[in-house]
Design an enzyme around this catalytic site. Structure first.
Site, PDB file in Angstrom:
ATOM      1  N   TYR A 283     -15.600  16.888 -15.900  1.00 51.55           N
ATOM      2  CA  TYR A 283     -16.286  15.481 -15.955  1.00 51.55           C
ATOM      3  C   TYR A 283     -17.415  15.140 -15.174  1.00 51.55           C
ATOM      4  CZ  TYR A 283     -16.129  10.244 -15.413  1.00 51.55           C
ATOM      5  OH  TYR A 283     -16.459   9.081 -15.074  1.00 51.55           O
TER       6      TYR A 283
ATOM      7  N   ARG B 240       0.783  -1.135  -0.180  1.00 53.77           N
ATOM      8  CA  ARG B 240       0.096  -0.354   0.092  1.00 53.77           C
ATOM      9  C   ARG B 240       0.690   1.087   0.053  1.00 53.77           C
ATOM     10  NH1 ARG B 240      -1.587   1.922   4.677  1.00 53.77           N
ATOM     11  NH2 ARG B 240      -2.336  -0.291   5.587  1.00 53.77           N
TER      12      ARG B 240
ATOM     13  N   LYS C 250      -7.870   6.140 -19.658  1.00 55.42           N
ATOM     14  CA  LYS C 250      -8.080   6.686 -20.941  1.00 55.42           C
ATOM     15  C   LYS C 250      -6.955   6.513 -21.744  1.00 55.42           C
ATOM     16  CE  LYS C 250     -12.036   7.575 -18.736  1.00 55.42           C
ATOM     17  NZ  LYS C 250     -12.207   8.736 -17.913  1.00 55.42           N
TER      18      LYS C 250
ATOM     19  N   ASP D 286      -7.080  18.541 -14.531  1.00 56.56           N
ATOM     20  CA  ASP D 286      -7.229  17.271 -14.995  1.00 56.56           C
ATOM     21  C   ASP D 286      -6.559  17.015 -16.414  1.00 56.56           C
ATOM     22  OD1 ASP D 286      -8.499  14.690 -16.023  1.00 56.56           O
ATOM     23  OD2 ASP D 286     -10.149  15.172 -14.840  1.00 56.56           O
TER      24      ASP D 286
HETATM   25  C1  LIG Z   1     -12.844   9.099 -16.876  1.00 61.08           C
HETATM   26  C2  LIG Z   1     -12.631  10.409 -16.293  1.00 61.08           C
HETATM   27  C3  LIG Z   1     -12.151  10.674 -14.814  1.00 61.08           C
HETATM   28  C4  LIG Z   1     -12.443   9.551 -13.869  1.00 61.08           C
HETATM   29  O1  LIG Z   1     -11.642   8.492 -14.069  1.00 61.08           O
HETATM   30  P1  LIG Z   1     -11.939   6.775 -13.667  1.00 61.08           P
HETATM   31  O2  LIG Z   1     -10.625   6.288 -13.913  1.00 61.08           O
HETATM   32  O3  LIG Z   1     -13.021   6.573 -14.592  1.00 61.08           O
HETATM   33  O4  LIG Z   1     -12.264   6.900 -12.375  1.00 61.08           O
HETATM   34  C5  LIG Z   1     -11.767  11.786 -14.612  1.00 61.08           C
HETATM   35  N1  LIG Z   1     -11.455  12.990 -15.444  1.00 61.08           N
HETATM   36  C6  LIG Z   1     -11.856  12.633 -16.683  1.00 61.08           C
HETATM   37  C7  LIG Z   1     -11.675  13.809 -17.584  1.00 61.08           C
HETATM   38  C8  LIG Z   1     -12.191  11.587 -17.158  1.00 61.08           C
HETATM   39  O5  LIG Z   1     -12.551  11.597 -18.451  1.00 61.08           O
END
Ligand SMILES: *Cc1c(COP(=O)(O)O)cnc(C)c1O
Length: 380
Positions: A98, A46, A195, A170
């Site tokens: 998001y 962890r 992604k 982000d």
């Molecule tokens: C998918 C996404 C998230 C969340 O991520 P997860 O891996 O699904 O928890 C946050 N920000 C953006 C821009 C995203 O496309």
């Protein structure tokens, strides 16, 4: 080292123990001490794990930051970052972030006494007016999800610096290949590695990159204390994805430009959203601060929800699915899927209409993609 080389060689590679060229998956919870009080650098997975460490070092270098941290999901990364704050603190966030980010802020963090103002981050005066004595953080997404709005990062960082606010971006959509926000003075970068970084729709993961020793210590503390870290196998999948990130992003963009141009002027399409088009309101800013425009294209279809449903039923090469950033092309309906966690009137206010469809343009042959879109848009 240049970006493409970092993506393949950063961190402890080849593996120090046996020279494995593929990073070993240290699938272990605990590490045997050499002696009382003496480890080989790891004691419990962890806290830290050698496979995770290679991923963390790689992402940190790609972003040009101090240190990286790998989390179980993008939302686990975001949740951890929000714990840098305390009850009574105020956050200014982009209004078209998001859907899950919006839900985390509104429906989870607010209950712990954090305050949020959601704002289109394109007007200096309006941002400054929103700053209160308890404002601590500015949260932005550019290009935003799903509208691909562009935030002028140097402008926002300038405001944040003068008011001593922590800036968090982000960077999931652009990836460090197209946008390196730390260069513009952003304090923390977060990712959903689910992604483009992993790129094959086979894992969920998240990351945070820090810029100061203080933030590094604090994020490491929170990751360990909250237990939000990623598993070794998931880290390995993301590492393998990152090795091809540069070639994939180039191709995603090439295909996305072709798809955006296909929509432009198409009689069945009301509006196209892609920052690479001259007609996009953020095009000039995007061109200035990014190396490319990414692989997501959104568009509004003419004719209402039945036509949207027909389109989504007819697509064959594009699959109807949430998420983005994989090699396979996906289409989704933000109002009922990725952004369903936003209340309807709020979605309307920020411009996520019922006619809006978001495409994650994959790496298939571009003619197959545009032909698929054409047959799905055809009036029969
Ligand atoms: C998918 C996404 C998230 C969340 O991520 P997860 O891996 O699904 O928890 C946050 N920000 C953006 C821009 C995203 O496309």
């Amino acid at each position: 080292m240049k970006f493409e080389t970092i993506a393949i060689h950063a961190g402890d590679r080849p593996d120090a123990a046996f020279g494995a060229i593929s990073v070993p998956i240290y699938q272990t919870s605990t590490f045997v001490f050499e002696d009382v009080g003496k480890t080989k650098g790891y004691d419990y997975s962890r806290t830290a794990n050698p496979t995770r460490k290679v991923l963390e070092d790689t992402i940190a270098q790609l972003e040009g930051g101090k240190a990286g941290f790998a989390f179980a999901t993008g939302m686990a990364a975001e949740t951890t970052v929000m714990h840098l704050l305390k009850t009574g603190d105020h956050v200014i966030s982009g209004d078209d972030v998001y859907g899950g980010t919006y839900r985390l802020f509104q429906d989870v963090m607010r209950a712990f006494g954090l305050e949020f103002t959601f704002l289109r981050l394109n007007d200096r005066e309006r941002i400054e007016e929103a700053i209160k004595p308890n404002t601590r953080m500015l949260w932005l997404e550019t290009p935003s999800n799903p509208l691909l709005n562009i935030v002028d990062i140097p402008m926002v960082v300038d405001i944040a610096r003068r008011h001593k606010l922590l800036t968090v971006i982000d960077n999931t959509f652009a990836t460090p290949y197209f946008l390196r926000p730390i260069k513009y003075g952003v304090d923390l970068v977060v990712h959903s590695t689910t992604k483009y970084l992993s790129g094959h729709c086979d894992v969920v993961g998240g990351a945070v990159v820090t810029t100061t020793d203080e933030l590094t210590q604090r994020v490491q503390f929170l990751l360990n204390a909250m237990g939000t870290c990623a598993s070794p196998f998931d880290c390995w999948l993301v590492l393998r994805g990152i090795e091809t990130l540069p070639v994939r992003m180039k191709k995603h963009e090439e295909n996305a430009i072709a798809v955006a141009n296909f929509f432009k002027g198409h009689p069945a399409v009301k509006r196209v959203f892609y920052p690479g088009l001259d007609s996009h309101p953020g095009h000039e800013i995007a061109k200035r601060q990014m190396k490319g425009f990414g692989g997501v294209v959104s568009f509004e279809i003419k004719g209402g929800i039945e036509i949207v449903n027909t389109f989504l039923k007819r697509i064959k090469v594009f699959s109807l699915a949430e998420s983005l950033g994989g090699v396979a092309s996906l289409a989704e309906h933000p109002a009922t899927m990725s952004h369903a966690s936003m209340p309807e009137d709020y979605r309307g206010k920020v411009g996520i209409t019922d006619e809006l469809i978001r495409l994650s343009v994959g790496l298939e042959n571009v003619d197959d993609l545009t032909e698929d879109l054409e047959q799905a848009l055809e009036r029969r």
